[in-house]
Design an enzyme around this catalytic site. Sequence first.
Site, PDB file in Angstrom:
ATOM      1  N   CYS A 116       0.817  -1.227   0.000  1.00 26.38           N
ATOM      2  CA  CYS A 116       0.000   0.000   0.000  1.00 26.38           C
ATOM      3  C   CYS A 116       0.846   1.270   0.000  1.00 26.38           C
ATOM      4  O   CYS A 116       0.347   2.338  -0.321  1.00 26.38           O
ATOM      5  CB  CYS A 116      -0.935   0.008   1.197  1.00 26.38           C
ATOM      6  SG  CYS A 116      -1.905  -1.487   1.322  1.00 26.38           S
ATOM      7  N   HIS A 255      -3.308   6.886   2.107  1.00 20.03           N
ATOM      8  CA  HIS A 255      -3.742   5.552   1.689  1.00 20.03           C
ATOM      9  C   HIS A 255      -5.072   5.277   2.388  1.00 20.03           C
ATOM     10  O   HIS A 255      -5.235   5.564   3.576  1.00 20.03           O
ATOM     11  CB  HIS A 255      -2.700   4.508   2.101  1.00 20.03           C
ATOM     12  CG  HIS A 255      -3.220   3.112   1.957  1.00 20.03           C
ATOM     13  ND1 HIS A 255      -3.719   2.654   0.766  1.00 20.03           N
ATOM     14  CD2 HIS A 255      -3.345   2.097   2.845  1.00 20.03           C
ATOM     15  CE1 HIS A 255      -4.126   1.413   0.932  1.00 20.03           C
ATOM     16  NE2 HIS A 255      -3.909   1.053   2.188  1.00 20.03           N
ATOM     17  N   ASN A 286     -10.089  -0.275  -0.313  1.00 19.52           N
ATOM     18  CA  ASN A 286      -8.627  -0.258  -0.253  1.00 19.52           C
ATOM     19  C   ASN A 286      -8.070  -0.858  -1.548  1.00 19.52           C
ATOM     20  O   ASN A 286      -8.241  -2.044  -1.805  1.00 19.52           O
ATOM     21  CB  ASN A 286      -8.197  -1.090   0.971  1.00 19.52           C
ATOM     22  CG  ASN A 286      -6.699  -1.170   1.162  1.00 19.52           C
ATOM     23  OD1 ASN A 286      -5.928  -0.807   0.281  1.00 19.52           O
ATOM     24  ND2 ASN A 286      -6.287  -1.649   2.318  1.00 19.52           N
TER      25      ASN A 286
HETATM   26  C1  COA Z   1      -9.949  -5.214   9.127  1.00 22.36           C
HETATM   27  C2  COA Z   1     -10.698  -4.296  10.072  1.00 22.36           C
HETATM   28  C3  COA Z   1     -11.662  -3.444   9.292  1.00 22.36           C
HETATM   29  C4  COA Z   1     -11.490  -5.133  11.050  1.00 22.36           C
HETATM   30  O1  COA Z   1     -12.180  -4.275  11.941  1.00 22.36           O
HETATM   31  P1  COA Z   1     -12.190  -4.555  13.511  1.00 22.36           P
HETATM   32  O2  COA Z   1     -13.028  -3.543  14.128  1.00 22.36           O
HETATM   33  O3  COA Z   1     -10.744  -4.643  13.922  1.00 22.36           O
HETATM   34  O4  COA Z   1     -12.933  -5.927  13.571  1.00 22.36           O
HETATM   35  P2  COA Z   1     -12.415  -7.304  14.197  1.00 22.36           P
HETATM   36  O5  COA Z   1     -11.417  -7.933  13.269  1.00 22.36           O
HETATM   37  O6  COA Z   1     -11.973  -7.048  15.606  1.00 22.36           O
HETATM   38  O7  COA Z   1     -13.739  -8.116  14.193  1.00 22.36           O
HETATM   39  C5  COA Z   1     -14.806  -7.765  15.043  1.00 22.36           C
HETATM   40  C6  COA Z   1     -15.928  -8.726  14.789  1.00 22.36           C
HETATM   41  O8  COA Z   1     -16.484  -8.484  13.503  1.00 22.36           O
HETATM   42  C7  COA Z   1     -16.497  -9.699  12.751  1.00 22.36           C
HETATM   43  N1  COA Z   1     -16.311  -9.381  11.342  1.00 22.36           N
HETATM   44  C8  COA Z   1     -15.151  -9.327  10.651  1.00 22.36           C
HETATM   45  N2  COA Z   1     -15.408  -8.997   9.375  1.00 22.36           N
HETATM   46  C9  COA Z   1     -16.753  -8.846   9.285  1.00 22.36           C
HETATM   47  C10 COA Z   1     -17.616  -8.505   8.225  1.00 22.36           C
HETATM   48  N3  COA Z   1     -17.152  -8.241   6.973  1.00 22.36           N
HETATM   49  N4  COA Z   1     -18.914  -8.409   8.477  1.00 22.36           N
HETATM   50  C11 COA Z   1     -19.421  -8.655   9.702  1.00 22.36           C
HETATM   51  N5  COA Z   1     -18.652  -8.995  10.760  1.00 22.36           N
HETATM   52  C12 COA Z   1     -17.335  -9.082  10.538  1.00 22.36           C
HETATM   53  C13 COA Z   1     -15.375 -10.524  13.328  1.00 22.36           C
HETATM   54  O9  COA Z   1     -15.577 -11.887  13.070  1.00 22.36           O
HETATM   55  C14 COA Z   1     -15.487 -10.194  14.788  1.00 22.36           C
HETATM   56  O10 COA Z   1     -16.541 -10.956  15.349  1.00 22.36           O
HETATM   57  P3  COA Z   1     -16.389 -11.600  16.816  1.00 22.36           P
HETATM   58  O11 COA Z   1     -16.242 -10.416  17.740  1.00 22.36           O
HETATM   59  O12 COA Z   1     -17.654 -12.354  16.983  1.00 22.36           O
HETATM   60  O13 COA Z   1     -15.145 -12.434  16.758  1.00 22.36           O
HETATM   61  C15 COA Z   1      -9.697  -3.382  10.838  1.00 22.36           C
HETATM   62  O14 COA Z   1      -9.027  -4.150  11.786  1.00 22.36           O
HETATM   63  C16 COA Z   1      -8.695  -2.700   9.967  1.00 22.36           C
HETATM   64  O15 COA Z   1      -9.031  -1.853   9.179  1.00 22.36           O
HETATM   65  N6  COA Z   1      -7.403  -3.027  10.154  1.00 22.36           N
HETATM   66  C17 COA Z   1      -6.286  -2.364   9.493  1.00 22.36           C
HETATM   67  C18 COA Z   1      -6.203  -2.715   8.049  1.00 22.36           C
HETATM   68  C19 COA Z   1      -4.942  -2.133   7.503  1.00 22.36           C
HETATM   69  O16 COA Z   1      -4.525  -1.056   7.862  1.00 22.36           O
HETATM   70  N7  COA Z   1      -4.276  -2.866   6.660  1.00 22.36           N
HETATM   71  C20 COA Z   1      -2.986  -2.425   6.216  1.00 22.36           C
HETATM   72  C21 COA Z   1      -3.055  -1.626   5.006  1.00 22.36           C
HETATM   73  S1  COA Z   1      -3.681  -2.546   3.682  1.00 22.36           S
END
Ligand code: COA
Length: 329
Positions: A116, A255, A286
């Site tokens: 990214c 980004h 993204n």
């Molecule tokens: C990926 C991301 C959006 C996930 O969001 P989050 O708030 O951290 O969510 P979590 O991974 O903690 O998941 C929370 C819950 O939502 C659920 N969940 C995950 N994806 C889901 C979706 N698409 N729809 C519904 N629920 C979802 C998970 O299973 C979890 O459920 P649980 O609590 O029962 O286990 C976030 O962590 C993020 O943006 N991370 C950084 C990404 C990044 O910067 N990447 C590098 C650059 S590419």
Amino acid sequence: MAEAAKSGILGVGKYLPERILTNSDLERMVETSDEWITTRTGIKERRIAGENETTSDLATKAARNAIEDAGLQVSDIDMIIVATITSDNLFPSTSCMVQSKLGAGTIPAFDVSAACSGFVYGLAVADQFVKGGLCKHPLVIAAEKMSTIVNWEDRGTCVLFGDGAGAVVLGPVEEGGILGVHLGADGVNGQLLKMKSVGSYDSGLARQAAREPDTIFMEGNALFKHAVKLMADAAVAVIEPLGLKGEDISLIVPHQANIRILNMVAKRLGVNPDEKLFLNIEKYGNMSAASSAVAFAEAVEEGRIKKGDVVLLDAFGGGLTWGAMAIQW
Ligand SMILES: CC(C)(COP(=O)(O)OP(=O)(O)OC[C@H]1O[C@@H](n2cnc3c(N)ncnc32)[C@H](O)[C@@H]1OP(=O)(O)O)[C@@H](O)C(=O)NCCC(=O)NCCS
């Protein structure tokens, strides 16, 4: 020795595939909801390239737009750098394929792999070639076909990514231009975001070989924390030596991984996100390296960047890698 030239952006371009995949479409594919995706990420829809549309196709279209915007011809371009993690093939590089598709003769062409952060890395390389007098008009393209490396059954990642390409032409400028850059990498934490094999063709080959293609693995929570800290730190590392503060930045073009990350970065920099953050994550999700390149092109197109403005590119991604660049328009 003659003073090194300054380099600046002469033209911008973008290309987004036509097909739109909305959150409601995803609701029919995996167990998710528009509400979850919107509130947790800020994404409403993303673009998906056609089956036969490769990363180099997206890149070539964005490149043509940037060359036209710069008021130049393909024959004026003297180097091609493509930032991508979804190369058409392992080799030849996507940049060589773009060179051929553009009909750009035998100018040097190579890819940059910084996920990214690739657009900022590519710009930093091109900047050095212009400043050193070795190149006059390098073309920097960031292009991704993320849809080929996403696991469409994994709701944790498939809702996040999209396809697209952005491009710029650099050249020597009398004033303004690229003021400063900061790049960094942390291979120790690289396992938080990875994929074993690459290529927008690779998944096709894997299918032919009757094996499952590899897909993106991501530890979202851990990455979230790294992203906020490293994007804020990178921004400060660029602007502080220039004697600038957050308030001196006219627009941050980041980004676009997650709207919550970007709001937190803005807060750490002491700027109002509503005024200073350029966002298009809602429309495209993204797009890895292409995200900041497309955002930059759109910020210019929408008149959000005016003459004399100091704009900050700020990116974070797999590697881990990060990069920030201050550009005076
Ligand atoms: C990926 C991301 C959006 C996930 O969001 P989050 O708030 O951290 O969510 P979590 O991974 O903690 O998941 C929370 C819950 O939502 C659920 N969940 C995950 N994806 C889901 C979706 N698409 N729809 C519904 N629920 C979802 C998970 O299973 C979890 O459920 P649980 O609590 O029962 O286990 C976030 O962590 C993020 O943006 N991370 C950084 C990404 C990044 O910067 N990447 C590098 C650059 S590419």
